[in-house]
Design a protein around this motif. Sequence first.
Motif, PDB file in Angstrom:
ATOM      1  N   ILE A  25       1.322  -0.975  -0.074  1.00 37.85           N
ATOM      2  CA  ILE A  25       0.392  -0.179  -0.045  1.00 37.85           C
ATOM      3  C   ILE A  25       0.461   1.436   0.191  1.00 37.85           C
ATOM      4  N   LEU A  26       1.915   1.237   0.287  1.00 37.58           N
ATOM      5  CA  LEU A  26       2.704   2.745   0.718  1.00 37.58           C
ATOM      6  C   LEU A  26       3.404   2.370  -0.238  1.00 37.58           C
ATOM      7  N   LEU A  27       3.894   1.902  -1.265  1.00 38.19           N
ATOM      8  CA  LEU A  27       3.954   2.190  -2.608  1.00 38.19           C
ATOM      9  C   LEU A  27       3.402   2.651  -3.486  1.00 38.19           C
ATOM     10  N   SER A  28       2.203   2.058  -3.044  1.00 37.53           N
ATOM     11  CA  SER A  28       1.023   2.348  -3.948  1.00 37.53           C
ATOM     12  C   SER A  28       0.309   3.980  -4.001  1.00 37.53           C
ATOM     13  N   ARG A  29       0.085   3.997  -2.773  1.00 34.79           N
ATOM     14  CA  ARG A  29       0.566   5.373  -2.204  1.00 34.79           C
ATOM     15  C   ARG A  29       1.609   6.447  -2.666  1.00 34.79           C
ATOM     16  N   ILE A  30       2.757   5.720  -2.346  1.00 29.53           N
ATOM     17  CA  ILE A  30       4.093   7.188  -2.771  1.00 29.53           C
ATOM     18  C   ILE A  30       3.394   7.724  -4.224  1.00 29.53           C
ATOM     19  N   SER A  31       3.446   6.226  -5.308  1.00 29.34           N
ATOM     20  CA  SER A  31       3.397   6.751  -6.926  1.00 29.34           C
ATOM     21  C   SER A  31       1.378   7.286  -6.569  1.00 29.34           C
ATOM     22  N   GLY A  32       0.531   6.904  -6.160  1.00 30.37           N
ATOM     23  CA  GLY A  32      -0.739   7.943  -5.855  1.00 30.37           C
ATOM     24  C   GLY A  32      -0.254   9.639  -5.155  1.00 30.37           C
ATOM     25  N   LEU A  33       0.826   9.660  -4.485  1.00 31.84           N
ATOM     26  CA  LEU A  33       0.568  11.089  -4.335  1.00 31.84           C
ATOM     27  C   LEU A  33       1.610  11.630  -5.474  1.00 31.84           C
ATOM     28  N   LEU A  34       2.233  11.093  -6.066  1.00 33.37           N
ATOM     29  CA  LEU A  34       3.173  11.611  -7.143  1.00 33.37           C
ATOM     30  C   LEU A  34       2.174  12.085  -8.558  1.00 33.37           C
ATOM     31  N   ARG A  35       1.069  10.814  -8.620  1.00 34.98           N
ATOM     32  CA  ARG A  35       0.118  11.170  -9.559  1.00 34.98           C
ATOM     33  C   ARG A  35      -0.337  12.266  -9.570  1.00 34.98           C
ATOM     34  N   GLU A  36      -0.904  13.076  -8.263  1.00 34.26           N
ATOM     35  CA  GLU A  36      -1.629  14.339  -7.320  1.00 34.26           C
ATOM     36  C   GLU A  36      -0.204  15.401  -7.706  1.00 34.26           C
ATOM     37  N   ALA A  37       0.202  14.770  -6.750  1.00 40.71           N
ATOM     38  CA  ALA A  37       1.967  16.175  -7.164  1.00 40.71           C
ATOM     39  C   ALA A  37       1.630  16.474  -8.701  1.00 40.71           C
ATOM     40  N   VAL A  38       2.244  15.580  -9.499  1.00 40.93           N
ATOM     41  CA  VAL A  38       2.107  16.358 -11.363  1.00 40.93           C
ATOM     42  C   VAL A  38       0.719  16.672 -11.410  1.00 40.93           C
ATOM     43  N   MET A  39      -0.363  16.069 -11.523  1.00 41.10           N
ATOM     44  CA  MET A  39      -1.966  16.490 -11.219  1.00 41.10           C
ATOM     45  C   MET A  39      -1.805  18.435 -10.608  1.00 41.10           C
ATOM     46  N   ALA A  40      -1.414  18.195  -9.520  1.00 39.82           N
ATOM     47  CA  ALA A  40      -1.000  19.950  -8.686  1.00 39.82           C
ATOM     48  C   ALA A  40      -0.410  20.415  -9.913  1.00 39.82           C
ATOM     49  N   ARG A  41       0.209  20.680  -9.817  1.00 42.06           N
ATOM     50  CA  ARG A  41       1.259  21.592 -10.471  1.00 42.06           C
ATOM     51  C   ARG A  41       0.675  21.369 -12.543  1.00 42.06           C
TER      52      ARG A  41
END
Length: 553
Positions: A25-41
């Motif tokens: 889950i941690l690896l999955s969520r990290i990739s999800g946070l990266l997705r959100e960060a890219v989307m936010a930018r």
Amino acid sequence: MTDPAQPTSGGSSLRRSSTLVAAGILLSRISGLLREAVMARLLGVGVGTDAFRAALRIPNVLQNLLGEGVLSASFIPVYSGMLARGREEDAGRLAGAIAGLLIAVTTVIVLIGVVFAGPLVRVIAFGFEPGSERYELTVSLVRIITPGVGFLVLSAWCLGILNSHRRFFLSYVAPVVWNTAIITAMVATYLVTAEEVALATALGWGALVGSVLQFLVQVGPVLRRSPGLRLSLSRSVPGVDEVIRRFGAVVAGRGGVQLAGYVDLFVASLLAGGAVAALGFAQVLYLLPISLFGMSVAAAELPELSTMDHGDRDSVVTRLEGGLGRVAFFVVPSSVAFLLLGDQVVALIYSGGRFTDDTAVQVGTILAAYSLGMLASTSSRLLQSALYGVGDARSPAIYGVLRVILSTLVGVAIMFPLDAVQATSAGFEVVGRVAGQTAEGGNLLRLGAAGLALGAAVGAWFELTLLRIRVGIVFGRPRLGGPHLRSLLVAAGAAAVAALGARTLIAELELPMRVEAVLALGLVGSVYLAVTLAAGVPEARELLDSAKRRSAG
């Protein structure tokens, strides 16, 4: 050597299994946070993000109703029970029949979602004016994303089989490929154009491709674990009727929770511009500790609780208290950090590009409201697993519906007054209500969505109270937070003082918000760990020993 398909017992198996789930889950969520960060930018809090959040709601609800949570609660107890009794052939036939039925049902639902995308958007995002850019983009994204639902549901079927065989890591890390596909599609599009509609459309295509890939990475290991598996639509296969009976009860509960998500989106679409997107960014962070610490323990325990001797009430309660203690150890400091340092946590993950410091304060305030119910939400996952393990899917379903009703009533009562409050890095200001999604493409920085988050927190504690009463009747009431709750609360108080001090002292240094966040979170975590170590909390010693082993290696 222990057969991995057979149940194990004791705290060591809980730690090992939950650690594997948490790592995935941690690896999955990290990739999800990266997705959100890219989307936010790249997209910020505007039309593109609002449309994607709304469009993703339909496949998300179908995945949740037919997929991971519901399928785990209804399928795993029956399937793992067959494995424990040495009925591997029957288990394989059961898995094939459930897969066939899922494929049939999701095919029909996907067709409905694609054909009736327009009316569906009118229902889930009533405030999106037909003919507007926000509405048309949402309809287009629904048609792109929805076909991936079937593959996500089958991914959840894979998870049920692998978890029953005590293979926890792969299914929980598989969403990394989903997030990677979305990030790749968005970045590739950005290299060609920064136009908002094009970027949002790329998000949709990335989600579809990622859904297919997420299933493909799991299906091979599943077939190796169940060599006798054959697809069918037969309800005469042993265990199918029992799975369907449990499935219906769990769907009723999950359906209520999903209805709450629809209500949140429906009402948030009537708030000031940017409310839907801001709520979504806050939810991603709020769900991170719930997934890491609540879902990991609950998922690891479900096969064990399904095969334990339920007549040995003391053993079940002891096991539940161990799980609740492990959940609380990690969730309590997360709640403190989100409550007192929410804006800094948000800035650390999202800030940059179109995501401003003012937006970080807005989303951070919503996150702080969510944090009030985090311990209740995570603890409830484990208690639900205990009831699912004895075949009681009805009680959690009823409690889930009651939670939704209360959350909605409280949230709607609070959100409209809060929508008159604007949040900026300079502070909060009452500026008056606006009607609907105004400032098309912009974010008015209002706090209406925080009302929904507060309603969710109230509902979470109400549900936990009901679950503890029911588990108490069936097994005996386990202690919330486990045997070391008092020590955890003392540590939380010390961490809160550290957080408030950090905000005051670090702010005077006038550092970038990201640097302030790292320093403040580091201080809070260090104080919490030090106090729990001094109090003899076993999870603290385990965490420290694990860190020492890794540094030595």
